[in-house]
Design a protein around this motif. Structure first.
Motif, PDB file in Angstrom:
ATOM      1  N   PRO A 125     -35.283 -11.393  58.018  1.00  0.00           N
ATOM      2  CA  PRO A 125     -34.899 -12.383  56.470  1.00  0.00           C
ATOM      3  C   PRO A 125     -35.539 -13.342  56.706  1.00  0.00           C
ATOM      4  O   PRO A 125     -35.515 -13.813  55.072  1.00  0.00           O
ATOM      5  N   TYR A 126     -35.706 -14.198  56.812  1.00  0.00           N
ATOM      6  CA  TYR A 126     -36.207 -15.407  57.110  1.00  0.00           C
ATOM      7  C   TYR A 126     -37.763 -16.263  55.994  1.00  0.00           C
ATOM      8  O   TYR A 126     -37.866 -16.226  55.148  1.00  0.00           O
ATOM      9  N   ASP A 127     -38.445 -14.503  56.479  1.00  0.00           N
ATOM     10  CA  ASP A 127     -39.718 -14.603  56.054  1.00  0.00           C
ATOM     11  C   ASP A 127     -39.563 -13.594  54.929  1.00  0.00           C
ATOM     12  O   ASP A 127     -40.683 -14.409  53.852  1.00  0.00           O
ATOM     13  N   THR A 128     -39.003 -13.054  55.124  1.00  0.00           N
ATOM     14  CA  THR A 128     -38.610 -11.848  53.903  1.00  0.00           C
ATOM     15  C   THR A 128     -38.676 -12.465  52.918  1.00  0.00           C
ATOM     16  O   THR A 128     -39.239 -13.266  51.917  1.00  0.00           O
ATOM     17  N   VAL A 129     -37.753 -13.652  52.308  1.00  0.00           N
ATOM     18  CA  VAL A 129     -37.379 -14.562  51.525  1.00  0.00           C
ATOM     19  C   VAL A 129     -38.796 -15.578  51.092  1.00  0.00           C
ATOM     20  O   VAL A 129     -39.121 -14.998  49.387  1.00  0.00           O
ATOM     21  N   VAL A 173     -26.727  -5.094  51.801  1.00  0.00           N
ATOM     22  CA  VAL A 173     -26.718  -5.894  52.455  1.00  0.00           C
ATOM     23  C   VAL A 173     -27.628  -6.826  51.714  1.00  0.00           C
ATOM     24  O   VAL A 173     -28.750  -6.775  51.586  1.00  0.00           O
ATOM     25  N   ARG A 174     -27.076  -7.813  51.019  1.00  0.00           N
ATOM     26  CA  ARG A 174     -28.128  -9.174  50.392  1.00  0.00           C
ATOM     27  C   ARG A 174     -27.389 -10.988  51.149  1.00  0.00           C
ATOM     28  O   ARG A 174     -26.852 -10.928  50.917  1.00  0.00           O
ATOM     29  N   ILE A 175     -28.206 -11.183  52.075  1.00  0.00           N
ATOM     30  CA  ILE A 175     -28.282 -12.565  52.324  1.00  0.00           C
ATOM     31  C   ILE A 175     -28.798 -13.425  51.607  1.00  0.00           C
ATOM     32  O   ILE A 175     -30.419 -13.195  51.108  1.00  0.00           O
ATOM     33  N   VAL A 176     -27.970 -14.550  51.205  1.00  0.00           N
ATOM     34  CA  VAL A 176     -28.109 -16.198  49.923  1.00  0.00           C
ATOM     35  C   VAL A 176     -28.802 -16.407  50.576  1.00  0.00           C
ATOM     36  O   VAL A 176     -27.707 -17.308  51.411  1.00  0.00           O
ATOM     37  N   TYR A 177     -29.850 -16.835  50.987  1.00  0.00           N
ATOM     38  CA  TYR A 177     -30.187 -18.672  50.788  1.00  0.00           C
ATOM     39  C   TYR A 177     -30.342 -19.341  49.467  1.00  0.00           C
ATOM     40  O   TYR A 177     -30.716 -19.208  48.839  1.00  0.00           O
ATOM     41  N   GLU A 178     -30.426 -20.615  50.279  1.00  0.00           N
ATOM     42  CA  GLU A 178     -30.520 -22.392  49.426  1.00  0.00           C
ATOM     43  C   GLU A 178     -32.323 -22.121  49.736  1.00  0.00           C
ATOM     44  O   GLU A 178     -32.854 -22.498  50.611  1.00  0.00           O
TER      45      GLU A 178
END
Length: 147
Positions: free
Chosen positions: A46-50, A90-95
């Motif tokens: 997911p880190y690469d996805t965002v 499922v939504r992973i939210v990063y800054e």
């Protein structure tokens, strides 16, 4: 009823009191503002996805500066001429912090415009609920990361 799981990653990028958003058309073709981000590809972190999705939708490269939280939602969607779908997102939210690139619209994708918006003007925009959920996570930073 068919079941569908979608895992996606999004970025909250705030700079000088402005939020980076992308514009997408909803199911009825009406434009609305969304967070830059989107669905994970099979095997993708997911880190690469965002980072990939922000670059595709806005032209910017970002540094992920933190995990704000995870939001889960479920709804049943009727489908024209097909079985209804039980959708679980499922939504992973990063800054994120912009580190390079130039603002530009996505070509051939799900969004057609990217822009910075004053945080105070966001409530007046036609936007998806995730924008408000993510901003709440960004402001409150809940210890459990649940949005």
């Amino acid at each position: 009823m068919r079941r569908r799981l979608r895992v996606a990653a999004y970025a909250v990028c705030v700079r000088d009191g402005r939020l980076l958003l992308a514009r997408s058309a909803n199911d009825d073709g009406v434009p609305e503002w969304v967070l830059p981000g989107g669905g994970m590809e099979h095997g993708e972190d997911p880190y690469d996805t965002v980072r990939r999705e922000v670059a595709e939708e806005t032209g910017y490269r970002i540094e992920v500066t933190g995990l704000l939280g995870v939001h889960s939602h479920r709804l049943e969607r009727p489908r024209r001429l097909r079985r209804p779908v039980d959708h679980h997102g499922v939504r992973i939210v990063y800054e994120g912090r912009v580190t390079g690139g130039e603002l530009r619209p996505e070509t051939g994708g799900s969004t057609d415009l990217a822009a910075w918006h004053d945080l105070g003007a966001v409530p007046d925009l036609r936007r998806i609920a995730l924008v408000d959920i993510a901003l709440r996570l960004w402001r409150e930073r809940p210890a459990g990361g649940r949005g």
